[in-house]
Design a protein around this motif. Structure first.
Motif, PDB file in Angstrom:
ATOM      1  N   ALA A 126      61.465  34.403 -16.567  1.00  0.00           N
ATOM      2  CA  ALA A 126      62.841  33.821 -17.189  1.00  0.00           C
ATOM      3  C   ALA A 126      62.821  33.408 -18.660  1.00  0.00           C
ATOM      4  CB  ALA A 126      63.170  32.443 -16.368  1.00  0.00           C
ATOM      5  N   PRO A 127      63.596  33.419 -19.566  1.00  0.00           N
ATOM      6  CA  PRO A 127      63.426  33.151 -20.923  1.00  0.00           C
ATOM      7  C   PRO A 127      62.838  31.528 -20.950  1.00  0.00           C
ATOM      8  CG  PRO A 127      65.516  34.037 -20.482  1.00  0.00           C
ATOM      9  CD  PRO A 127      64.967  33.684 -19.074  1.00  0.00           C
ATOM     10  N   VAL A 128      61.934  31.735 -21.913  1.00  0.00           N
ATOM     11  CA  VAL A 128      61.091  30.351 -22.300  1.00  0.00           C
ATOM     12  C   VAL A 128      61.089  30.191 -23.654  1.00  0.00           C
ATOM     13  CG1 VAL A 128      59.029  31.465 -22.148  1.00  0.00           C
ATOM     14  CG2 VAL A 128      59.168  29.015 -21.671  1.00  0.00           C
ATOM     15  N   LEU A 129      61.070  29.034 -23.956  1.00  0.00           N
ATOM     16  CA  LEU A 129      60.913  28.483 -25.349  1.00  0.00           C
ATOM     17  C   LEU A 129      60.013  27.442 -25.424  1.00  0.00           C
ATOM     18  CD1 LEU A 129      62.324  28.254 -28.465  1.00  0.00           C
ATOM     19  CD2 LEU A 129      63.611  26.439 -27.680  1.00  0.00           C
ATOM     20  N   GLY A 130      58.964  28.014 -25.956  1.00  0.00           N
ATOM     21  CA  GLY A 130      57.684  27.010 -26.083  1.00  0.00           C
ATOM     22  C   GLY A 130      56.945  26.921 -27.344  1.00  0.00           C
ATOM     23  N   SER A 156      54.289  33.541 -30.632  1.00  0.00           N
ATOM     24  CA  SER A 156      53.488  32.011 -30.504  1.00  0.00           C
ATOM     25  C   SER A 156      54.237  31.246 -31.709  1.00  0.00           C
ATOM     26  CB  SER A 156      52.110  32.333 -30.847  1.00  0.00           C
ATOM     27  OG  SER A 156      51.630  31.096 -31.029  1.00  0.00           O
ATOM     28  N   MET A 157      54.955  30.222 -31.353  1.00  0.00           N
ATOM     29  CA  MET A 157      55.348  29.272 -32.412  1.00  0.00           C
ATOM     30  C   MET A 157      54.284  28.799 -33.211  1.00  0.00           C
ATOM     31  SD  MET A 157      58.681  30.068 -32.014  1.00  0.00           S
ATOM     32  CE  MET A 157      59.519  29.091 -32.911  1.00  0.00           C
ATOM     33  N   TYR A 158      53.324  28.241 -32.641  1.00  0.00           N
ATOM     34  CA  TYR A 158      52.154  27.694 -33.100  1.00  0.00           C
ATOM     35  C   TYR A 158      51.772  28.601 -34.501  1.00  0.00           C
ATOM     36  CZ  TYR A 158      50.633  23.648 -30.523  1.00  0.00           C
ATOM     37  OH  TYR A 158      50.546  22.381 -30.042  1.00  0.00           O
ATOM     38  N   ALA A 159      51.568  29.869 -34.352  1.00  0.00           N
ATOM     39  CA  ALA A 159      51.021  30.954 -34.985  1.00  0.00           C
ATOM     40  C   ALA A 159      52.175  30.931 -36.242  1.00  0.00           C
ATOM     41  CB  ALA A 159      50.543  32.026 -34.545  1.00  0.00           C
ATOM     42  N   ASN A 160      53.398  31.073 -35.879  1.00  0.00           N
ATOM     43  CA  ASN A 160      54.316  31.370 -36.655  1.00  0.00           C
ATOM     44  C   ASN A 160      54.410  30.097 -37.946  1.00  0.00           C
ATOM     45  OD1 ASN A 160      55.248  33.710 -35.571  1.00  0.00           O
ATOM     46  ND2 ASN A 160      56.815  32.733 -34.080  1.00  0.00           N
ATOM     47  N   ALA A 161      54.249  28.765 -37.261  1.00  0.00           N
ATOM     48  CA  ALA A 161      54.286  27.815 -38.023  1.00  0.00           C
ATOM     49  C   ALA A 161      53.413  27.525 -39.220  1.00  0.00           C
ATOM     50  CB  ALA A 161      54.328  26.375 -37.266  1.00  0.00           C
ATOM     51  N   LEU A 162      51.943  28.418 -38.647  1.00  0.00           N
ATOM     52  CA  LEU A 162      50.771  28.466 -39.421  1.00  0.00           C
ATOM     53  C   LEU A 162      50.848  29.562 -40.262  1.00  0.00           C
ATOM     54  CD1 LEU A 162      48.178  27.235 -36.940  1.00  0.00           C
ATOM     55  CD2 LEU A 162      49.115  25.852 -38.991  1.00  0.00           C
ATOM     56  N   ASP A 195      32.766  26.616 -41.021  1.00  0.00           N
ATOM     57  CA  ASP A 195      33.287  27.800 -42.029  1.00  0.00           C
ATOM     58  C   ASP A 195      32.052  27.692 -43.167  1.00  0.00           C
ATOM     59  OD1 ASP A 195      34.374  29.210 -44.252  1.00  0.00           O
ATOM     60  OD2 ASP A 195      36.315  29.189 -43.065  1.00  0.00           O
ATOM     61  N   PRO A 196      31.419  28.896 -43.561  1.00  0.00           N
ATOM     62  CA  PRO A 196      30.608  28.994 -44.679  1.00  0.00           C
ATOM     63  C   PRO A 196      31.264  28.619 -45.897  1.00  0.00           C
ATOM     64  CG  PRO A 196      31.125  31.128 -43.990  1.00  0.00           C
ATOM     65  CD  PRO A 196      31.538  30.482 -42.857  1.00  0.00           C
ATOM     66  N   ALA A 197      32.645  28.736 -46.143  1.00  0.00           N
ATOM     67  CA  ALA A 197      33.243  28.269 -47.386  1.00  0.00           C
ATOM     68  C   ALA A 197      33.466  26.694 -47.519  1.00  0.00           C
ATOM     69  CB  ALA A 197      34.641  28.879 -47.415  1.00  0.00           C
ATOM     70  N   LEU A 198      32.944  25.961 -46.322  1.00  0.00           N
ATOM     71  CA  LEU A 198      33.224  24.645 -46.480  1.00  0.00           C
ATOM     72  C   LEU A 198      31.793  24.109 -45.845  1.00  0.00           C
ATOM     73  CD1 LEU A 198      36.560  23.901 -44.839  1.00  0.00           C
ATOM     74  CD2 LEU A 198      36.154  23.868 -47.002  1.00  0.00           C
ATOM     75  N   PRO A 199      30.944  23.812 -46.917  1.00  0.00           N
ATOM     76  CA  PRO A 199      29.441  23.510 -46.424  1.00  0.00           C
ATOM     77  C   PRO A 199      29.557  22.234 -45.856  1.00  0.00           C
ATOM     78  CG  PRO A 199      29.460  24.504 -48.519  1.00  0.00           C
ATOM     79  CD  PRO A 199      30.824  24.279 -48.361  1.00  0.00           C
ATOM     80  N   GLY A 200      28.839  21.925 -44.871  1.00  0.00           N
ATOM     81  CA  GLY A 200      28.664  20.634 -44.147  1.00  0.00           C
ATOM     82  C   GLY A 200      30.002  20.375 -43.197  1.00  0.00           C
ATOM     83  N   GLU A 201      30.989  20.958 -43.368  1.00  0.00           N
ATOM     84  CA  GLU A 201      32.154  20.734 -42.630  1.00  0.00           C
ATOM     85  C   GLU A 201      32.219  21.415 -41.102  1.00  0.00           C
ATOM     86  OE1 GLU A 201      34.467  18.750 -43.288  1.00  0.00           O
ATOM     87  OE2 GLU A 201      33.583  18.152 -45.248  1.00  0.00           O
ATOM     88  N   SER A 202      32.490  20.534 -40.268  1.00  0.00           N
ATOM     89  CA  SER A 202      32.391  21.359 -38.811  1.00  0.00           C
ATOM     90  C   SER A 202      33.719  20.527 -38.050  1.00  0.00           C
ATOM     91  CB  SER A 202      31.122  21.217 -38.029  1.00  0.00           C
ATOM     92  OG  SER A 202      30.836  20.003 -37.914  1.00  0.00           O
ATOM     93  N   LEU A 203      34.449  21.135 -37.213  1.00  0.00           N
ATOM     94  CA  LEU A 203      35.354  20.740 -36.305  1.00  0.00           C
ATOM     95  C   LEU A 203      35.104  21.376 -34.940  1.00  0.00           C
ATOM     96  CD1 LEU A 203      37.986  18.639 -36.201  1.00  0.00           C
ATOM     97  CD2 LEU A 203      39.231  20.903 -37.021  1.00  0.00           C
ATOM     98  N   PRO A 204      34.353  20.771 -34.011  1.00  0.00           N
ATOM     99  CA  PRO A 204      33.923  21.506 -32.905  1.00  0.00           C
ATOM    100  C   PRO A 204      34.963  21.280 -31.888  1.00  0.00           C
ATOM    101  CG  PRO A 204      32.511  19.473 -33.211  1.00  0.00           C
ATOM    102  CD  PRO A 204      33.282  19.651 -34.401  1.00  0.00           C
ATOM    103  N   VAL A 205      35.708  20.130 -31.693  1.00  0.00           N
ATOM    104  CA  VAL A 205      36.622  19.958 -30.570  1.00  0.00           C
ATOM    105  C   VAL A 205      38.074  19.898 -31.266  1.00  0.00           C
ATOM    106  CG1 VAL A 205      37.302  18.445 -28.815  1.00  0.00           C
ATOM    107  CG2 VAL A 205      35.045  18.754 -29.302  1.00  0.00           C
ATOM    108  N   LEU A 206      39.153  20.646 -30.747  1.00  0.00           N
ATOM    109  CA  LEU A 206      40.209  20.670 -31.370  1.00  0.00           C
ATOM    110  C   LEU A 206      41.264  20.163 -30.115  1.00  0.00           C
ATOM    111  CD1 LEU A 206      40.537  23.774 -33.191  1.00  0.00           C
ATOM    112  CD2 LEU A 206      40.610  21.569 -34.157  1.00  0.00           C
ATOM    113  N   PRO A 207      42.424  19.556 -30.372  1.00  0.00           N
ATOM    114  CA  PRO A 207      43.400  19.176 -29.305  1.00  0.00           C
ATOM    115  C   PRO A 207      44.335  20.274 -28.971  1.00  0.00           C
ATOM    116  CG  PRO A 207      44.031  18.423 -31.318  1.00  0.00           C
ATOM    117  CD  PRO A 207      42.894  18.898 -31.713  1.00  0.00           C
ATOM    118  N   VAL A 208      44.592  20.384 -27.678  1.00  0.00           N
ATOM    119  CA  VAL A 208      45.477  21.431 -27.247  1.00  0.00           C
ATOM    120  C   VAL A 208      46.946  20.962 -26.971  1.00  0.00           C
ATOM    121  CG1 VAL A 208      46.161  23.360 -25.500  1.00  0.00           C
ATOM    122  CG2 VAL A 208      43.823  23.085 -26.320  1.00  0.00           C
ATOM    123  N   LEU A 209      48.199  21.330 -27.138  1.00  0.00           N
ATOM    124  CA  LEU A 209      49.192  20.729 -26.916  1.00  0.00           C
ATOM    125  C   LEU A 209      50.141  22.051 -26.493  1.00  0.00           C
ATOM    126  CD1 LEU A 209      51.480  18.471 -26.519  1.00  0.00           C
ATOM    127  CD2 LEU A 209      51.931  18.656 -29.133  1.00  0.00           C
TER     128      LEU A 209
END
Length: 208
Positions: free
Chosen positions: A19-23, A40-46, A187-201
């Motif tokens: 069925a058609p889906v909007l998500g 992917s609307m997420y990717a479009n927004a990014l 990311d090597p472009a951001l020394p010392g920065e890390s974000l190991p856990v991301l939310p999923v929605l």
């Protein structure tokens, strides 16, 4: 189980889009014989416009999915300005990620009553190629509610370990997914920065 978008948390769900889906994670229009076009609307927004073609088949407890997607990243200058303005090192004068290119995936799933077990292989050809393998298990514990667990590895291109856990609601029309994913992102472009856990929605509506 029904997810409404044929997505689990970070992987493609082994189910047919009927069925058609909007998500957020997937907006799709079924065509014929298991084929569907999606984005992917997420990717479009990014700032990464994308379009995909997906084919799925269900034969008894067996599920097979094949898909491809092309992404054209248009946000390089925006991301570059943000990263270089936040960077602490003066040596970083330019940062322009290249994320345009095709990706391909295949999924095999086995529906065992209230349990769906599946494996996904995914390959992307961008500036640096990547190849990942992910296994997932979804347990439909009450009505349209399911718990989902995923674990896998990226064997080429970046992060090696990936995992996710969460819950999904797949009603007749409304769908909802909530969880968290471990990506070990640094990311090597951001020394010392890390974000190991991301939310999923994920929020979706199916036009049945």
């Amino acid at each position: 189980m029904r997810t409404n978008t044929a997505r689990l948390l970070t992987t493609d769900a082994a189910e047919v889009i009927d069925a058609p889906v909007l998500g957020l994670q997937r907006t799709a229009l079924p065509l014929f014989s298991g084929l569907a076009v999606d984005t992917s609307m997420y990717a479009n927004a990014l700032l990464a416009p994308n379009v995909g073609l997906r084919w799925a088949m269900a034969a008894g407890p067996h599920r097979i999915v094949l898909g491809a997607r092309y992404t054209h990243f248009v946000g390089a200058s925006v991301y570059s300005d943000v990263v270089t303005s936040e960077a602490d090192t003066p040596a970083l004068q330019r940062f322009e990620p290249e994320l345009s290119g095709p990706s391909f995936y295949g999924v095999y799933g086995l529906a065992l009553g209230a349990v769906l077990v599946q494996g996904e292989a995914r390959y992307g050809h961008y500036t640096s190629d990547y190849l990942s393998f992910t296994g997932a298990l979804a347990f439909n514990f009450a009505g349209p509610w399911s718990v989902v667990g995923e674990a896998g590895v990226r064997v080429k291109g970046g992060t090696t370990l990936r995992a996710a856990a969460g819950i999904r609601y797949g009603g007749e029309h409304f769908g909802l997914g909530l969880g968290a994913t471990y990506v070990d992102m640094s990311d090597p472009a951001l020394p010392g920065e890390s974000l190991p856990v991301l939310p999923v929605l994920d929020v979706s509506w199916s036009f049945r």
